[in-house]
Design a protein around this motif. Structure first.
Motif, PDB file in Angstrom:
ATOM      1  N   LEU A   1       0.771  -1.121  -0.119  1.00 18.92           N
ATOM      2  CA  LEU A   1      -0.024   0.173   0.141  1.00 18.92           C
ATOM      3  C   LEU A   1       0.849   1.410  -0.106  1.00 18.92           C
ATOM      4  CD1 LEU A   1      -3.003  -1.130   2.483  1.00 18.92           C
ATOM      5  CD2 LEU A   1      -2.905  -0.969  -0.016  1.00 18.92           C
ATOM      6  N   GLY A   2       2.104   1.230   0.850  1.00 20.57           N
ATOM      7  CA  GLY A   2       2.809   2.230   0.727  1.00 20.57           C
ATOM      8  C   GLY A   2       3.410   2.518  -0.519  1.00 20.57           C
ATOM      9  N   GLN A   3       3.747   1.393  -1.481  1.00 19.93           N
ATOM     10  CA  GLN A   3       4.344   1.943  -2.581  1.00 19.93           C
ATOM     11  C   GLN A   3       3.054   2.447  -3.474  1.00 19.93           C
ATOM     12  OE1 GLN A   3       6.162  -1.795  -3.821  1.00 19.93           O
ATOM     13  NE2 GLN A   3       7.946  -1.410  -3.148  1.00 19.93           N
ATOM     14  N   LEU A   4       1.877   1.798  -3.623  1.00 22.05           N
ATOM     15  CA  LEU A   4       0.791   2.557  -4.410  1.00 22.05           C
ATOM     16  C   LEU A   4       0.724   4.172  -3.890  1.00 22.05           C
ATOM     17  CD1 LEU A   4      -1.632  -0.365  -4.091  1.00 22.05           C
ATOM     18  CD2 LEU A   4      -0.390   0.439  -6.168  1.00 22.05           C
TER      19      LEU A   4
ATOM     20  N   GLY B   1       4.777   5.417  -4.332  1.00 20.28           N
ATOM     21  CA  GLY B   1       5.773   5.256  -5.605  1.00 20.28           C
ATOM     22  C   GLY B   1       7.240   5.147  -5.165  1.00 20.28           C
ATOM     23  N   ASP B   2       8.137   5.536  -5.885  1.00 26.54           N
ATOM     24  CA  ASP B   2       9.707   5.464  -5.670  1.00 26.54           C
ATOM     25  C   ASP B   2       9.783   6.167  -4.215  1.00 26.54           C
ATOM     26  OD1 ASP B   2       9.752   4.329  -8.079  1.00 26.54           O
ATOM     27  OD2 ASP B   2      10.224   6.255  -9.139  1.00 26.54           O
ATOM     28  N   GLY B   3       9.047   7.139  -3.717  1.00 30.88           N
ATOM     29  CA  GLY B   3       9.277   7.512  -2.194  1.00 30.88           C
ATOM     30  C   GLY B   3       9.076   6.756  -1.271  1.00 30.88           C
ATOM     31  N   PHE B   4       8.443   5.462  -1.244  1.00 32.07           N
ATOM     32  CA  PHE B   4       8.186   4.806  -0.185  1.00 32.07           C
ATOM     33  C   PHE B   4       9.180   4.325   0.816  1.00 32.07           C
ATOM     34  CE2 PHE B   4       8.026   0.388   1.361  1.00 32.07           C
ATOM     35  CZ  PHE B   4       7.071   0.526   2.459  1.00 32.07           C
ATOM     36  N   ASP B   5      10.754   4.224   0.243  1.00 30.07           N
ATOM     37  CA  ASP B   5      11.687   4.137   1.101  1.00 30.07           C
ATOM     38  C   ASP B   5      11.973   5.224   1.905  1.00 30.07           C
ATOM     39  OD1 ASP B   5      12.144   1.534   0.233  1.00 30.07           O
ATOM     40  OD2 ASP B   5      13.618   2.093  -1.538  1.00 30.07           O
TER      41      ASP B   5
END
Length: 217
Positions: A11-14, A17-21
C-alpha cells in the motif's frame, strides 16, 4: 518480517511510489518510540507493540472490528478472549506464529490436513464486496472526479487497478483492491461530508431491497 509489512510495503508503494523508502525511513523513529531497540524483544514483538498502539485502535477496532460487529449484532472474536489461549500464544516462539510473510503459521499447519490448500490462502477482507469495482468506482475514481477533488493522483489509481487485475500475486492483488476501496471512501467522504452534498436516495431500490430481506427472513 511481520505479515503486516507486506501490506505496509504494497500500500505504501501505491501511495508513495518511488518515495516509499524515504517514507518508511521517516516512520522508523515512531516505531522505536514504542519499543526501544535494545529492549530484548523480538522483531515480531516490536511490530505487535507498535500495531497495538497505532493501527489496531484507530483502524481495526473502528472500521473492520469490534464496533462494526457490534453495530450489526455480531460477536467476532469470542474464543480469543480466553486468558488461557492468550497466555499459550504469548509463550510460542515467533517461528510458530510467522514464517517469512506467512501469518498464523502454527494454526495453518494444524489444520492443513483438513483444509488442505485452503489453509494457506492469504487473508481476505471478510468476503465483503469491493465497491470500487462497480458503479461507485466508475463514478468517484474516474479521471474527472479525481481531478475535481485534487486529493488523489489519477496515476496512482491506474497503478492500483493494474495491480488489482494481476492474478500472479493474490496477496498484492488483494492489497491493490484495498487501496482502491480506500481511495473510493476518501472521494465519497469529500463529497458527502466535506462539501456537504448528500447522495440522492433511490427509494425504489430501497423498497426492493427491504422486500427481498423480508422474504429471506
Amino acid at each position: 518480517a511481520h505479515p503486516l509489512y507486506a501490506q505496509v510495503e504494497s500500500l505504501g508503494q501505491l501511495w508513495a511510489g518511488d518515495g516509499f523508502d524515504s517514507l518508511l525511513g521517516r516512520e522508523r523513529p515512531d516505531l522505536f518510540s514504542y519499543v526501544a531497540p535494545d529492549a530484548g524483544l523480538s522483531p515480531l514483538a516490536q511490530w505487535q507493540n507498535y500495531f497495538l498502539h497505532t493501527h489496531f485502535p484507530t483502524h481495526v477496532l473502528n472500521w473492520v472490528g469490534d464496533r462494526m460487529e457490534m453495530a450489526n449484532t455480531l460477536e467476532g472474536r469470542p474464543i480469543f478472549l480466553s486468558r488461557a489461549l492468550l497466555e499459550f500464544a504469548q509463550g510460542l516462539p515467533d517461528s510458530f506464529l510467522v514464517r517469512g510473510l506467512q501469518d498464523k503459521a502454527i494454526l495453518r499447519k494444524a489444520y492443513a490436513s483438513e483444509l488442505q490448500a485452503f489453509a494457506f490462502t492469504p487473508k481476505k477482507q471478510f468476503n465483503a464486496p469491493f465497491l470500487a469495482c462497480g458503479a461507485l468506482g466508475a463514478e468517484f475514481l474516474s479521471g474527472d472526479s479525481l481531478r475535481a477533488t485534487g486529493l488523489i493522483d489519477p496515476a496512482q489509481i491506474r497503478r492500483a487497478e493494474l495491480q488489482a487485475k494481476d492474478t500472479s500475486d493474490p496477496l498484492a492483488q488483494s492489497f491493490g483492491r484495498i487501496f482502491l476501496q480506500n481511495c473510493l471512501v476518501v472521494q465519497m467522504l469529500d463529497r458527502y461530508l466535506v462539501r456537504r452534498s448528500p447522495p440522492e436516495r433511490d427509494l425504489a431500490f430501497e423498497e426492493k431491497f427491504l422486500d427481498e430481506r423480508t422474504v429471506t427472513l
